[in-house]
Structures are given as C-alpha cells and as structure tokens.
Design a protein around this motif. Structure first.
Motif, PDB file in Angstrom:
ATOM      1  N   LEU A 100       0.669  -1.324   0.079  1.00  0.00           N
ATOM      2  CA  LEU A 100       0.227   0.016   0.398  1.00  0.00           C
ATOM      3  C   LEU A 100       1.062   1.230  -0.141  1.00  0.00           C
ATOM      4  CD1 LEU A 100      -2.882  -1.139   2.736  1.00  0.00           C
ATOM      5  CD2 LEU A 100      -3.033  -0.702  -0.014  1.00  0.00           C
ATOM      6  N   ARG A 101       1.955   1.328   0.988  1.00  0.00           N
ATOM      7  CA  ARG A 101       2.454   2.798   0.591  1.00  0.00           C
ATOM      8  C   ARG A 101       3.683   2.478  -0.620  1.00  0.00           C
ATOM      9  NH1 ARG A 101       0.612   6.583   3.045  1.00  0.00           N
ATOM     10  NH2 ARG A 101       2.373   7.468   2.511  1.00  0.00           N
ATOM     11  N   HIS A 102       4.007   1.334  -0.931  1.00  0.00           N
ATOM     12  CA  HIS A 102       4.595   1.692  -2.286  1.00  0.00           C
ATOM     13  C   HIS A 102       6.454   1.296  -1.019  1.00  0.00           C
ATOM     14  CE1 HIS A 102       1.474   3.438  -4.999  1.00  0.00           C
ATOM     15  NE2 HIS A 102       1.199   2.206  -4.209  1.00  0.00           N
ATOM     16  N   VAL A 103       6.555   0.361  -0.941  1.00  0.00           N
ATOM     17  CA  VAL A 103       8.288   0.231   0.105  1.00  0.00           C
ATOM     18  C   VAL A 103       8.121  -0.922  -1.123  1.00  0.00           C
ATOM     19  CG1 VAL A 103       8.189   1.872   1.688  1.00  0.00           C
ATOM     20  CG2 VAL A 103       7.595   0.037   2.027  1.00  0.00           C
ATOM     21  N   GLY A 104      10.032  -1.209  -0.011  1.00  0.00           N
ATOM     22  CA  GLY A 104      10.282  -2.865  -0.254  1.00  0.00           C
ATOM     23  C   GLY A 104      10.175  -3.373   0.439  1.00  0.00           C
ATOM     24  N   ILE A 105       9.720  -4.726   0.250  1.00  0.00           N
ATOM     25  CA  ILE A 105       9.837  -5.565   1.857  1.00  0.00           C
ATOM     26  C   ILE A 105      10.858  -6.536   1.036  1.00  0.00           C
ATOM     27  CG2 ILE A 105       7.526  -7.223   0.895  1.00  0.00           C
ATOM     28  CD1 ILE A 105       6.972  -7.462   3.884  1.00  0.00           C
ATOM     29  N   PHE A 106      11.715  -7.333   2.321  1.00  0.00           N
ATOM     30  CA  PHE A 106      12.376  -8.468   2.348  1.00  0.00           C
ATOM     31  C   PHE A 106      11.539  -9.570   3.606  1.00  0.00           C
ATOM     32  CE2 PHE A 106      15.822 -10.983   3.526  1.00  0.00           C
ATOM     33  CZ  PHE A 106      16.820 -11.484   2.752  1.00  0.00           C
ATOM     34  N   PRO A 107      11.066 -10.734   2.768  1.00  0.00           N
ATOM     35  CA  PRO A 107      10.036 -11.401   3.285  1.00  0.00           C
ATOM     36  C   PRO A 107      11.418 -12.493   3.768  1.00  0.00           C
ATOM     37  CG  PRO A 107      10.765 -11.945   0.915  1.00  0.00           C
ATOM     38  CD  PRO A 107      11.276 -10.919   0.956  1.00  0.00           C
ATOM     39  N   ARG A 108      11.598 -12.180   5.316  1.00  0.00           N
ATOM     40  CA  ARG A 108      12.553 -12.628   5.606  1.00  0.00           C
ATOM     41  C   ARG A 108      12.072 -14.129   6.749  1.00  0.00           C
ATOM     42  NH1 ARG A 108      15.916 -11.661  11.207  1.00  0.00           N
ATOM     43  NH2 ARG A 108      13.589 -10.329  11.715  1.00  0.00           N
ATOM     44  N   PHE A 109      11.484 -14.369   6.460  1.00  0.00           N
ATOM     45  CA  PHE A 109      10.195 -15.303   7.189  1.00  0.00           C
ATOM     46  C   PHE A 109      10.275 -16.155   6.052  1.00  0.00           C
ATOM     47  CE2 PHE A 109       6.352 -18.198   8.339  1.00  0.00           C
ATOM     48  CZ  PHE A 109       6.056 -17.723   9.623  1.00  0.00           C
ATOM     49  N   GLN A 110       9.621 -16.422   4.927  1.00  0.00           N
ATOM     50  CA  GLN A 110       9.229 -16.866   3.799  1.00  0.00           C
ATOM     51  C   GLN A 110      10.828 -17.559   3.240  1.00  0.00           C
ATOM     52  OE1 GLN A 110       7.838 -14.988  -0.218  1.00  0.00           O
ATOM     53  NE2 GLN A 110       8.392 -16.544  -0.573  1.00  0.00           N
ATOM     54  N   ILE A 111      11.932 -17.153   3.518  1.00  0.00           N
ATOM     55  CA  ILE A 111      13.289 -17.075   3.165  1.00  0.00           C
ATOM     56  C   ILE A 111      13.733 -18.384   3.766  1.00  0.00           C
ATOM     57  CG2 ILE A 111      15.645 -16.179   2.681  1.00  0.00           C
ATOM     58  CD1 ILE A 111      14.360 -14.093   1.612  1.00  0.00           C
ATOM     59  N   MET A 112      13.316 -17.788   5.374  1.00  0.00           N
ATOM     60  CA  MET A 112      14.330 -18.859   5.841  1.00  0.00           C
ATOM     61  C   MET A 112      13.171 -19.874   6.538  1.00  0.00           C
ATOM     62  SD  MET A 112      15.360 -16.223   9.174  1.00  0.00           S
ATOM     63  CE  MET A 112      15.998 -17.570  10.299  1.00  0.00           C
ATOM     64  N   GLY A 161      21.164  -1.885 -10.934  1.00  0.00           N
ATOM     65  CA  GLY A 161      21.775  -2.614 -12.444  1.00  0.00           C
ATOM     66  C   GLY A 161      20.103  -1.896 -13.499  1.00  0.00           C
ATOM     67  N   GLN A 162      19.081  -2.292 -12.565  1.00  0.00           N
ATOM     68  CA  GLN A 162      18.236  -1.410 -13.357  1.00  0.00           C
ATOM     69  C   GLN A 162      18.651   0.296 -13.779  1.00  0.00           C
ATOM     70  OE1 GLN A 162      15.163  -2.479 -11.371  1.00  0.00           O
ATOM     71  NE2 GLN A 162      15.092  -4.919 -11.803  1.00  0.00           N
ATOM     72  N   ILE A 163      18.643   0.786 -13.180  1.00  0.00           N
ATOM     73  CA  ILE A 163      18.775   1.966 -12.949  1.00  0.00           C
ATOM     74  C   ILE A 163      19.789   2.779 -14.110  1.00  0.00           C
ATOM     75  CG2 ILE A 163      19.869   3.902 -11.566  1.00  0.00           C
ATOM     76  CD1 ILE A 163      17.131   3.495 -11.209  1.00  0.00           C
ATOM     77  N   LYS A 164      20.910   2.147 -14.059  1.00  0.00           N
ATOM     78  CA  LYS A 164      22.047   2.034 -15.478  1.00  0.00           C
ATOM     79  C   LYS A 164      22.109   1.587 -16.587  1.00  0.00           C
ATOM     80  CE  LYS A 164      25.870   1.347 -12.260  1.00  0.00           C
ATOM     81  NZ  LYS A 164      27.262   0.173 -11.962  1.00  0.00           N
ATOM     82  N   LEU A 165      21.048   0.817 -16.268  1.00  0.00           N
ATOM     83  CA  LEU A 165      20.024   0.434 -17.956  1.00  0.00           C
ATOM     84  C   LEU A 165      19.242   1.114 -18.659  1.00  0.00           C
ATOM     85  CD1 LEU A 165      20.266  -3.822 -17.288  1.00  0.00           C
ATOM     86  CD2 LEU A 165      21.641  -2.286 -18.900  1.00  0.00           C
ATOM     87  N   GLY A 166      18.790   2.602 -16.921  1.00  0.00           N
ATOM     88  CA  GLY A 166      17.698   3.108 -18.362  1.00  0.00           C
ATOM     89  C   GLY A 166      16.515   2.240 -17.188  1.00  0.00           C
ATOM     90  N   VAL A 167      15.804   1.071 -16.741  1.00  0.00           N
ATOM     91  CA  VAL A 167      14.970   0.211 -16.372  1.00  0.00           C
ATOM     92  C   VAL A 167      14.313   0.894 -15.708  1.00  0.00           C
ATOM     93  CG1 VAL A 167      13.398  -1.584 -16.014  1.00  0.00           C
ATOM     94  CG2 VAL A 167      15.286  -1.829 -17.842  1.00  0.00           C
ATOM     95  N   ASN A 168      14.336   2.218 -14.908  1.00  0.00           N
ATOM     96  CA  ASN A 168      13.788   2.840 -13.593  1.00  0.00           C
ATOM     97  C   ASN A 168      11.890   2.223 -13.502  1.00  0.00           C
ATOM     98  OD1 ASN A 168      13.555   3.954 -11.645  1.00  0.00           O
ATOM     99  ND2 ASN A 168      13.348   6.273 -12.275  1.00  0.00           N
ATOM    100  N   LEU A 169      11.570   0.811 -12.344  1.00  0.00           N
ATOM    101  CA  LEU A 169      10.737   0.663 -12.695  1.00  0.00           C
ATOM    102  C   LEU A 169      10.018   1.568 -11.566  1.00  0.00           C
ATOM    103  CD1 LEU A 169      10.942  -3.284 -12.164  1.00  0.00           C
ATOM    104  CD2 LEU A 169      10.666  -2.230 -14.213  1.00  0.00           C
ATOM    105  N   PRO A 170       8.360   1.442 -11.285  1.00  0.00           N
ATOM    106  CA  PRO A 170       8.193   2.262 -10.078  1.00  0.00           C
ATOM    107  C   PRO A 170       8.304   1.943  -9.146  1.00  0.00           C
ATOM    108  CG  PRO A 170       6.399   0.797 -11.685  1.00  0.00           C
ATOM    109  CD  PRO A 170       7.653   0.505 -12.563  1.00  0.00           C
ATOM    110  N   ALA A 171       8.166   2.329  -8.164  1.00  0.00           N
ATOM    111  CA  ALA A 171       8.629   2.138  -6.584  1.00  0.00           C
ATOM    112  C   ALA A 171       7.635   1.155  -5.847  1.00  0.00           C
ATOM    113  CB  ALA A 171       8.510   3.734  -5.826  1.00  0.00           C
ATOM    114  N   LYS A 172       5.854   0.951  -6.782  1.00  0.00           N
ATOM    115  CA  LYS A 172       5.481   0.200  -6.135  1.00  0.00           C
ATOM    116  C   LYS A 172       5.597  -1.753  -7.003  1.00  0.00           C
ATOM    117  CE  LYS A 172       2.952   0.354 -10.266  1.00  0.00           C
ATOM    118  NZ  LYS A 172       0.495   0.801 -10.612  1.00  0.00           N
ATOM    119  N   VAL A 173       6.666  -1.900  -7.809  1.00  0.00           N
ATOM    120  CA  VAL A 173       7.110  -2.799  -8.028  1.00  0.00           C
ATOM    121  C   VAL A 173       8.226  -2.740  -6.543  1.00  0.00           C
ATOM    122  CG1 VAL A 173       7.930  -4.511  -9.263  1.00  0.00           C
ATOM    123  CG2 VAL A 173       7.330  -2.873 -10.104  1.00  0.00           C
TER     124      VAL A 173
END
Length: 340
Positions: A267-279, A322-334
């Motif tokens: 909802l707030r368009h920030v990144g999430i690192f799913p530690r629970f899922q990864i572990m 790497g995406q920024i360097k390639l010009g691929v600036n994806l929206p923050a909601k991704v």
C-alpha cells in the motif's frame, strides 16, 4: 656497574618496541575483516570468534615496578600476542569460508525485479556517497553472532563496498534488542530521520509476536513510521520476522504479522524483504536443518544465517542499481518479492 643500568633499561624497551612493531606489521597484511577483529579487541571485550578475549590476570594488575637492579618487569606480552593472533586467524577463516560450509541460495520462486529503491540506486549508479540505516531490534544489533563484524549491517556494507569500490558507503546499525514497533517509533526521529539516510532497512515484528501484541496495532505503527521516512525522502525496505522455533510457537500471530507487513509495504509502495519466507525456504525446500542457521535459543540467527540474509538483501540492492544503469527505472510500487 651503575653505568650499565641505563643500557639494560633501554635494551628492554627496545625489545618491547620491536615485538610491538612486528605484531602490527603482521596485522597490516591481514584481510580487512581480520583487522576489524583486532580493532574490536583493542576497544573492548566484545566476543571474537567463539569466546571473549581477555588479558591475562597479570595485565590487570598495577603497572610493574622497576626492580632493585633496574630491570623492568613486564606482562607476558608474547602469550597475549599469540592468543590474539590465534583469535584473529579464527575470525578470518570463519569470514572467508562461511558459504563453503553451507551455500547461500535464493528462494525457489516468488522473486520479482527490485524497483522500490530508486533513490539509493541512482546514487550508487552515479558514484555519490550513500548512507544506509539498519533500524530494528536484536537481529539488527546482531545477537547470536560470534563477532561484531558478522552482523548483517556489517556484512551488507562489505558486499556493497566490494561491488562499488569507488563509492563511499556507510551502513549505520540502529538495532536495539528487545524493542517492538512502539518502542522503535520513540527513537525514529533522532536515530533515523535526522540522519538523512538514503535508505532505511527496517526489521520489525518479531518481538510483537513473542509478546502477543496485536499484529494490527504493529501494522498501524509501522505504516505511520513509513510515512515519516518517505516524507524525509529516503527509500525503505521492511524486513519481517524470522522463521525460527520460538516464533513458530505462535504460528497464527506470526503468519498474520507477515501478511500485514506485506500488505502495508504494498500500500505504501516500499520494498519488503520476506525474511520469514526465505528462512522457511532454507529449511523446507533446501533441506537445511534449523540449527544450521538458528542458535540454541531457538530465535536468533547464527553467523551463516546473518551472512546469507545480508547477501540476498545486498543482491536485491545491486539488481536495482543495475536497472537504473540500464535505464529501467521501474515504479516504486514494484517490490522485491510478492507479499505472502
């Protein structure tokens, strides 16, 4: 014979100086992480490798007095130096071969391209100085590590500096053991926002689960914190609770917390690192025993767990650059990962 006494004293001092010079010459050729261990030893009695290094009892007593013949008494410097060298070697070996014992692999499926860190990625891509703040509780502070250099913020800093050697990168550890979201909010302004960071990595939720705090209340506090961090212009990544025996004892609350944090991030368009899922993936899909990444308290990660956590998080940041360097600036909601 009195004319020999100054010579004896000078000889003794010269010998000590040569020993000290040889020791620090040896330190200068160590890898950076080993030198860090020496630095920590010099500053305090923090644990290095598997136990604390403490000076011998003789070093704690008053300074030795000159004997009647003028010969200077001294502590057993050779013994202390040898012990320190052994500890540094252990730390260096542990730092260098940790992934050779158990490889660090990303989760199988569920990953998406990271596009939620445009600010920090742009600065890294252009070579500008970057300040990252790791905000959280005990697993940010590094409880369970065998050396301060093995905390995830220090691991992450090392990875990013190796990837971007020409960039000044600072990762500041603002972890405080035992805190829940409400307690973190009390220090958010001074310890995070006022520092004007480029990226905030906020690890939150575990202590609320352990204390039976309503996950909805935690989610509201986290959302309020996100708004304040975003208003300050920083990128943000949330890190949800760890998958571990003590957290799993409250599975219903833990699962709700994980889902709510994922929803808030979306909802707030920030990144999430799913530690629970990864572990959980480490254990269920990669067949890694839990005690290979969680210490005996059944809650906190060990050196390998923190190292792999930092590695995967760093990989996501690097992909975003790497995406920024390639010009691929994806929206923050991704986001980096799909919410659970």
């Amino acid at each position: 014979m009195s004319f020999l006494r100054p010579f004896c004293r000078t000889t003794a001092l010269a010998g000590a100086a040569i020993t000290t010079l040889a020791f620090f010459t040896w330190i200068s050729v160590l890898p950076l992480h080993a030198q860090s261990a020496i630095s920590e030893f010099a500053k305090s009695d923090q644990p290095i490798a598997s136990e604390s290094i403490k000076p011998p009892d003789s070093a704690k007593r008053e300074a030795p007095q000159t004997t009647g013949t003028g010969t200077l008494a001294s502590v057993d410097q050779k013994s202390l130096t040898a012990k320190t060298i052994d500890k540094v070697k252990q730390v260096a070996k542990s730092a260098s071969d940790i992934f050779s014992r158990v490889p660090c692999s990303p989760p199988k499926g569920g990953a998406r391209a990271m596009g939620s860190l445009p600010h920090v990625a742009s600065k890294l891509a252009s070579g500008q100085p970057v300040e990252i703040i790791a905000f959280g509780s005990s697993s940010t502070a590094g409880y369970g590590t065998t050396s301060p250099e093995f905390t995830y913020p220090n691991r992450l800093a090392g990875q990013l500096r190796r990837q971007y050697p020409g960039v000044e990168i600072s990762v500041v550890n603002r972890g405080k053991g035992g805190e829940d979201a409400a307690e973190m909010m009390k220090r958010l302004q001074i310890e995070v926002i006022d520092m004007k960071p480029d990226l905030v990595i906020w690890q939150v939720g575990t202590n609320a689960v352990l204390r039976n705090i309503d996950p909805d209340e935690t989610a509201k506090q986290v959302e309020d914190g996100i708004k304040r961090i975003q208003a300050a212009g920083a990128d943000l990544v949330l890190v949800d609770p760890q998958y571990s025996p003590r957290v799993n004892e409250r599975a219903e609350s833990a699962n709700k917390m994980v889902k709510l944090l994922g929803r808030v991030a979306e909802l707030r368009h920030v990144g999430i690192f799913p530690r629970f899922q990864i572990m959980r993936d480490w254990h269920e899909k990669q067949a890694i025993p839990i005690d290979n990444f969680v210490i005996a308290d059944g809650l906190h990660m060990n050196d390998w767990g923190y190292a792999c956590f930092a590695q995967l998080l760093g990989d996501d940041i690097i992909k975003s650059v790497g995406q920024i360097k390639l010009g691929v600036n994806l929206p923050a909601k991704v986001q980096a990962y799909r919410p659970m």
